[in-house]
Design a protein around this motif. Structure first.
Motif, PDB file in Angstrom:
ATOM      1  N   ARG A 111      -6.788 -24.133  32.888  1.00  0.00           N
ATOM      2  CA  ARG A 111      -5.525 -23.388  33.000  1.00  0.00           C
ATOM      3  C   ARG A 111      -4.987 -23.422  34.423  1.00  0.00           C
ATOM      4  O   ARG A 111      -3.795 -23.677  34.638  1.00  0.00           O
ATOM      5  CB  ARG A 111      -5.748 -21.944  32.550  1.00  0.00           C
ATOM      6  CG  ARG A 111      -4.525 -21.039  32.765  1.00  0.00           C
ATOM      7  CD  ARG A 111      -4.825 -19.602  32.377  1.00  0.00           C
ATOM      8  NE  ARG A 111      -6.010 -19.077  33.045  1.00  0.00           N
ATOM      9  CZ  ARG A 111      -6.052 -18.724  34.329  1.00  0.00           C
ATOM     10  NH1 ARG A 111      -4.967 -18.827  35.089  1.00  0.00           N
ATOM     11  NH2 ARG A 111      -7.171 -18.257  34.863  1.00  0.00           N
ATOM     12  N   GLU A 115      -1.465 -24.978  35.652  1.00  0.00           N
ATOM     13  CA  GLU A 115      -0.479 -24.090  36.257  1.00  0.00           C
ATOM     14  C   GLU A 115      -0.097 -24.518  37.667  1.00  0.00           C
ATOM     15  O   GLU A 115       1.081 -24.482  38.037  1.00  0.00           O
ATOM     16  CB  GLU A 115      -1.024 -22.655  36.297  1.00  0.00           C
ATOM     17  CG  GLU A 115      -1.128 -21.985  34.942  1.00  0.00           C
ATOM     18  CD  GLU A 115      -1.723 -20.586  35.025  1.00  0.00           C
ATOM     19  OE1 GLU A 115      -1.816 -19.920  33.981  1.00  0.00           O
ATOM     20  OE2 GLU A 115      -2.116 -20.161  36.127  1.00  0.00           O
ATOM     21  N   GLY A 154       3.594 -25.877  39.366  1.00  0.00           N
ATOM     22  CA  GLY A 154       4.221 -24.614  39.018  1.00  0.00           C
ATOM     23  C   GLY A 154       4.745 -23.897  40.252  1.00  0.00           C
ATOM     24  O   GLY A 154       4.684 -24.411  41.373  1.00  0.00           O
TER      25      GLY A 154
END
Length: 202
Positions: A111, A115, A154
């Motif tokens: 994750r 991200e 991100g």
């Protein structure tokens, strides 16, 4: 660990009472259960100082946090992210962050890499585990084999860039755990075999 059910505040007796906390923390000022003021003391059935509510006697535990991430690799290059947040805004780091509830170490590493770097990759073996005792953290990094060189960072990342070893901005790395992990990675590459590394960061 969640706050324990109320116990009668008091000092432990015997040898346990003489144990000293090597790295004390004092982050609780108020009880999370009732809002009362906390006092640090050794509960009767414990051997360390804990934050104990002066009203409801709930004992609060302060435990280390897990930081999980990856060493994303493309050939003999590694992918680093330039931080767009504090602390260490503008410095370079491996994609990593705090583990969330409900996920495994590997899921957290995946994750965070998605991200922060927006990378496509296959997660490989666990590579490093670093104890950052002073900060109350454990940092864990996996190897991640990149599938391509298309990145979509991100909002926490200014830019994501591939570096050969001689191009790594060593003086501008955000954290010592990143420096130590990268050093061990390139050392292992020269030896022709990746290992698993544990270290304590002072």
């Amino acid at each position: 660990m969640m706050p324990r059910s109320p116990v009668k505040p008091g000092l432990a007796s015997g040898a346990a009472a003489t144990l000293k906390l090597m790295h004390p923390t004092r982050t609780y000022r108020h009880c999370r259960s009732c809002g009362g003021a906390t006092e640090y003391m050794v509960p009767a059935d414990d051997n360390r100082h804990r934050a104990v509510c002066s009203l409801c006697a709930t004992v609060h535990y302060e435990n280390p946090l897990n930081v999980v991430g990856t060493v994303p690799v493309w050939g003999d290059q590694v992918l680093l992210c330039r931080r767009n947040i504090e602390p260490r805004h503008g410095f370079w780091t491996l994609p990593a962050g705090f583990m969330e509830m409900g996920e495994t170490l590997a899921e957290g590493a995946i994750r965070e890499t998605v991200e922060e770097a927006g990378a496509n990759f296959e997660l490989k073996s666990l590579f490093s585990l670093l104890n950052v005792v002073r900060a109350g953290q454990v940092h864990v990094f996996y190897i991640a084999e990149l599938s391509d060189t298309q990145f979509a960072p991100g909002p926490e990342t200014i830019e994501a860039q591939l570096f050969h070893e001689h191009e790594v901005p060593w003086d501008d790395l955000a954290f010592r755990t990143v420096h130590e992990t990268l050093k061990r990675y390139f050392d292992d590459r020269r030896k022709g075999q990746l290992g698993f590394h544990c270290a304590d960061i002072e």
